[in-house]
Design a protein around this motif. Structure first.
Motif, PDB file in Angstrom:
ATOM      1  N   GLU A  37      20.251   8.263   0.757  1.00 36.24           N
ATOM      2  CA  GLU A  37      19.229   7.251   0.484  1.00 36.24           C
ATOM      3  C   GLU A  37      18.007   7.534   1.356  1.00 36.24           C
ATOM      4  O   GLU A  37      18.113   7.641   2.576  1.00 36.24           O
ATOM      5  CB  GLU A  37      19.767   5.862   0.786  1.00 36.24           C
ATOM      6  CG  GLU A  37      20.986   5.482  -0.056  1.00 36.24           C
ATOM      7  CD  GLU A  37      21.560   4.135   0.330  1.00 36.24           C
ATOM      8  OE1 GLU A  37      20.841   3.131   0.137  1.00 36.24           O
ATOM      9  OE2 GLU A  37      22.692   4.103   0.853  1.00 36.24           O
ATOM     10  N   ILE A  38      16.869   7.670   0.701  1.00 34.87           N
ATOM     11  CA  ILE A  38      15.637   8.000   1.421  1.00 34.87           C
ATOM     12  C   ILE A  38      14.543   7.035   0.994  1.00 34.87           C
ATOM     13  O   ILE A  38      14.318   6.813  -0.200  1.00 34.87           O
ATOM     14  CB  ILE A  38      15.172   9.444   1.126  1.00 34.87           C
ATOM     15  CG1 ILE A  38      16.322  10.439   1.266  1.00 34.87           C
ATOM     16  CG2 ILE A  38      14.027   9.835   2.058  1.00 34.87           C
ATOM     17  CD1 ILE A  38      15.979  11.861   0.828  1.00 34.87           C
ATOM     18  N   ASN A  39      13.864   6.485   1.975  1.00 34.31           N
ATOM     19  CA  ASN A  39      12.687   5.669   1.721  1.00 34.31           C
ATOM     20  C   ASN A  39      11.495   6.331   2.390  1.00 34.31           C
ATOM     21  O   ASN A  39      11.556   6.718   3.565  1.00 34.31           O
ATOM     22  CB  ASN A  39      12.867   4.255   2.277  1.00 34.31           C
ATOM     23  CG  ASN A  39      13.945   3.501   1.526  1.00 34.31           C
ATOM     24  OD1 ASN A  39      13.850   3.294   0.327  1.00 34.31           O
ATOM     25  ND2 ASN A  39      15.001   3.106   2.242  1.00 34.31           N
ATOM     26  N   GLY A  40      10.424   6.499   1.631  1.00 29.96           N
ATOM     27  CA  GLY A  40       9.260   7.152   2.206  1.00 29.96           C
ATOM     28  C   GLY A  40       8.082   7.142   1.252  1.00 29.96           C
ATOM     29  O   GLY A  40       8.128   6.516   0.183  1.00 29.96           O
ATOM     30  N   TYR A  41       7.034   7.823   1.652  1.00 34.48           N
ATOM     31  CA  TYR A  41       5.806   7.873   0.866  1.00 34.48           C
ATOM     32  C   TYR A  41       5.215   9.272   0.995  1.00 34.48           C
ATOM     33  O   TYR A  41       5.438   9.957   1.990  1.00 34.48           O
ATOM     34  CB  TYR A  41       4.782   6.851   1.374  1.00 34.48           C
ATOM     35  CG  TYR A  41       5.300   5.443   1.402  1.00 34.48           C
ATOM     36  CD1 TYR A  41       5.212   4.627   0.279  1.00 34.48           C
ATOM     37  CD2 TYR A  41       5.910   4.939   2.547  1.00 34.48           C
ATOM     38  CE1 TYR A  41       5.702   3.333   0.294  1.00 34.48           C
ATOM     39  CE2 TYR A  41       6.406   3.646   2.575  1.00 34.48           C
ATOM     40  CZ  TYR A  41       6.306   2.840   1.446  1.00 34.48           C
ATOM     41  OH  TYR A  41       6.798   1.571   1.467  1.00 34.48           O
ATOM     42  N   LEU A  42       4.487   9.673  -0.014  1.00 36.85           N
ATOM     43  CA  LEU A  42       3.663  10.869   0.089  1.00 36.85           C
ATOM     44  C   LEU A  42       2.257  10.405   0.423  1.00 36.85           C
ATOM     45  O   LEU A  42       1.553   9.865  -0.426  1.00 36.85           O
ATOM     46  CB  LEU A  42       3.682  11.659  -1.225  1.00 36.85           C
ATOM     47  CG  LEU A  42       2.750  12.878  -1.292  1.00 36.85           C
ATOM     48  CD1 LEU A  42       2.939  13.798  -0.093  1.00 36.85           C
ATOM     49  CD2 LEU A  42       2.938  13.638  -2.589  1.00 36.85           C
ATOM     50  N   GLU A  43       1.883  10.578   1.686  1.00 35.56           N
ATOM     51  CA  GLU A  43       0.564  10.148   2.149  1.00 35.56           C
ATOM     52  C   GLU A  43      -0.333  11.367   2.315  1.00 35.56           C
ATOM     53  O   GLU A  43       0.064  12.365   2.930  1.00 35.56           O
ATOM     54  CB  GLU A  43       0.683   9.420   3.494  1.00 35.56           C
ATOM     55  CG  GLU A  43       1.433   8.102   3.410  1.00 35.56           C
ATOM     56  CD  GLU A  43       1.497   7.418   4.761  1.00 35.56           C
ATOM     57  OE1 GLU A  43       1.071   6.263   4.869  1.00 35.56           O
ATOM     58  OE2 GLU A  43       1.967   8.059   5.731  1.00 35.56           O
ATOM     59  N   VAL A  44      -1.517  11.303   1.767  1.00 41.96           N
ATOM     60  CA  VAL A  44      -2.457  12.419   1.844  1.00 41.96           C
ATOM     61  C   VAL A  44      -3.825  11.886   2.242  1.00 41.96           C
ATOM     62  O   VAL A  44      -4.119  10.705   2.063  1.00 41.96           O
ATOM     63  CB  VAL A  44      -2.557  13.166   0.503  1.00 41.96           C
ATOM     64  CG1 VAL A  44      -1.198  13.696   0.082  1.00 41.96           C
ATOM     65  CG2 VAL A  44      -3.136  12.294  -0.592  1.00 41.96           C
ATOM     66  N   THR A  45      -4.661  12.764   2.766  1.00 42.11           N
ATOM     67  CA  THR A  45      -6.002  12.313   3.128  1.00 42.11           C
ATOM     68  C   THR A  45      -6.893  12.315   1.891  1.00 42.11           C
ATOM     69  O   THR A  45      -6.653  13.033   0.919  1.00 42.11           O
ATOM     70  CB  THR A  45      -6.614  13.211   4.219  1.00 42.11           C
ATOM     71  OG1 THR A  45      -6.751  14.536   3.726  1.00 42.11           O
ATOM     72  CG2 THR A  45      -5.741  13.205   5.469  1.00 42.11           C
ATOM     73  N   SER A  46      -7.932  11.533   1.955  1.00 44.23           N
ATOM     74  CA  SER A  46      -8.820  11.352   0.805  1.00 44.23           C
ATOM     75  C   SER A  46      -9.439  12.666   0.348  1.00 44.23           C
ATOM     76  O   SER A  46      -9.501  12.963  -0.849  1.00 44.23           O
ATOM     77  CB  SER A  46      -9.927  10.352   1.158  1.00 44.23           C
ATOM     78  OG  SER A  46     -10.894  10.275   0.125  1.00 44.23           O
ATOM     79  N   LEU A  52      -1.970   8.189  -4.789  1.00 48.03           N
ATOM     80  CA  LEU A  52      -1.161   8.501  -3.613  1.00 48.03           C
ATOM     81  C   LEU A  52      -1.672   7.702  -2.418  1.00 48.03           C
ATOM     82  O   LEU A  52      -2.890   7.465  -2.296  1.00 48.03           O
ATOM     83  CB  LEU A  52      -1.224   9.989  -3.292  1.00 48.03           C
ATOM     84  CG  LEU A  52      -0.549  10.936  -4.292  1.00 48.03           C
ATOM     85  CD1 LEU A  52      -0.822  12.390  -3.903  1.00 48.03           C
ATOM     86  CD2 LEU A  52       0.954  10.684  -4.371  1.00 48.03           C
ATOM     87  N   ASP A  53      -0.774   7.303  -1.559  1.00 44.06           N
ATOM     88  CA  ASP A  53      -1.176   6.551  -0.366  1.00 44.06           C
ATOM     89  C   ASP A  53      -2.061   7.419   0.520  1.00 44.06           C
ATOM     90  O   ASP A  53      -1.788   8.614   0.706  1.00 44.06           O
ATOM     91  CB  ASP A  53       0.060   6.129   0.433  1.00 44.06           C
ATOM     92  CG  ASP A  53       0.888   5.092  -0.305  1.00 44.06           C
ATOM     93  OD1 ASP A  53       0.313   4.074  -0.729  1.00 44.06           O
ATOM     94  OD2 ASP A  53       2.092   5.320  -0.493  1.00 44.06           O
ATOM     95  N   GLU A  54      -3.122   6.821   1.042  1.00 44.36           N
ATOM     96  CA  GLU A  54      -4.049   7.580   1.872  1.00 44.36           C
ATOM     97  C   GLU A  54      -3.633   7.521   3.351  1.00 44.36           C
ATOM     98  O   GLU A  54      -3.372   6.466   3.903  1.00 44.36           O
ATOM     99  CB  GLU A  54      -5.482   7.078   1.684  1.00 44.36           C
ATOM    100  CG  GLU A  54      -5.998   7.394   0.286  1.00 44.36           C
ATOM    101  CD  GLU A  54      -7.516   7.402   0.182  1.00 44.36           C
ATOM    102  OE1 GLU A  54      -8.188   7.206   1.215  1.00 44.36           O
ATOM    103  OE2 GLU A  54      -8.009   7.618  -0.942  1.00 44.36           O
TER     104      GLU A  54
END
Length: 363
Positions: free
Chosen positions: A276-285, A358-360
């Motif tokens: 079980e994995i919880n996370g996000y792919l966060e990238v810069t603008s 995508l989350d910044e």
């Protein structure tokens, strides 16, 4: 390349005594650096005869399409090794002049000048106008050719991959099932639309002048493969993984290595009967905008139906992730399942929306 560098330098000095090597960068698969030849600053690489032939062919065929630095001189060192000397891009300095440096300087800014990225992508925009269908391309080296040598060799005995995976509460399949699909996909011959591309589209291989380096895979490449390389490199590996696990490649451009903590992904995981994995792919603008601009250039190519398999190969076959720290190991597994599930029923609108939302990443 496992060579005695001191002996190589002695060989070079005996062959070309008028050359002074300023610095040398020894990586896993390459040796390069800066030298002075008759007081003129040059870039050099030490490569095999086969690599030299590939580069010369690419230069002869495509230098009118892509701005690349030509071979000025080549010297046989010994055995299969050659010293290749190139004209130096004088726009490149310490932590300045590469696409990597441009991103690092602007990653956490709300506003930035897009002229440099637009100059680079304008080369792709022009080359994309001439396209062909083919079931072979130079970048097969990163995909078909790595099925046995990396995907199977590295992961066939990875027991954790047999477990089902849950990401952010969503039930996925096992990692082994995704890798098996990927193997079967690349074991078949399939045509894709191709156009002339650099072939290894990462932020260390392109200057903001712009010039393109490491061009042995330059040629008519699958648009879908070039996009996968670009997306994984710019958004994921060049942002965090490569500076952490291959810092030598950032020689003289290592500001991002010093700031690595700012790019670390947020993730938590539990490994039981399920992973079980919880996370996000966060990238810069700025990185996000680069990918969106590239997507716009190739929006009418066949880049949608099979994109997941090209992305999986890039995520799994640049590094052996079983050697990663646990957080990063589970981060890559998370990304494999994230893209596998997000890229179903893929089309331009869905892919654009996925990237755009995508989350910044913020400092």
């Amino acid at each position: 390349m496992n060579y005695n560098i001191n002996k190589l330098l002695e060989e070079i000095n005996s062959i070309t005594p008028d050359i002074i090597i300023k610095n040398i960068n020894c990586q896993n698969n390459s040796i390069n650096g800066i030298l002075f030849e008759k007081n003129k600053k040059r870039f050099f690489k030490i490569i095999s005869n086969q690599e030299m032939i590939k580069e010369e062919k690419a230069i002869n065929l495509y230098s009118k399409v892509f701005p690349i630095k030509k071979h000025l001189n080549s010297y046989h060192i010994k055995n299969d090794l050659y010293l290749i000397i190139y004209e130096y891009d004088l726009g490149i300095k310490n932590n300045d002049g590469l696409l990597n440096d441009y991103f690092v300087k602007n990653d956490f800014k709300m506003n930035y000048n897009e002229n440099k990225m637009n100059k680079i992508l304008s080369i792709y925009n022009e080359s994309s106008k001439k396209r062909i269908w083919n079931d072979m391309s130079p970048i097969d080296a990163f995909f078909k050719d790595r099925i046995n040598s990396r995907l199977i060799n590295w992961y066939d005995n990875e027991k954790q991959f047999n477990k089902k995976v849950v990401i952010n509460g969503y039930q996925s399949i096992s990692t082994s099932e995704i890798l098996e699909e990927t193997k079967k996909y690349f074991q078949k011959n399939k045509q894709h639309l191709c156009f002339v591309t650099q072939g290894d589209h990462n932020s260390l291989n392109i200057s903001t002048t712009p010039y393109f380096f490491d061009i042995s895979l330059l040629g008519y490449n699958y648009a879908i493969g070039e996009f996968a390389i670009c997306l994984v490199s710019i958004l994921i590996f060049d942002q965090y993984i490569c500076p952490k696990y291959h810092p030598k490649s950032f020689y003289n451009h290592d500001e991002i290595c010093k700031k690595n903590k700012y790019y670390k992904p947020k993730i938590n995981y539990r490994n039981g009967n399920l992973i079980e994995i919880n996370g996000y792919l966060e990238v810069t603008s700025i990185r996000k905008q680069y990918i969106l601009k590239f997507l716009e250039i190739i929006k009418d190519f066949d880049i949608y139906d099979d994109l997941i398999y090209f992305i999986v190969m890039r995520l799994m076959c640049i590094f052996n992730i079983s050697k990663f720290d646990k957080d990063d190991y589970y981060y890559i597994i998370f990304l494999v399942h994230y893209f596998y599930n997000k890229l179903k029923n893929n089309n331009y609108n869905n892919l654009h929306y996925l990237i755009d939302n995508l989350d910044e990443l913020r400092r």
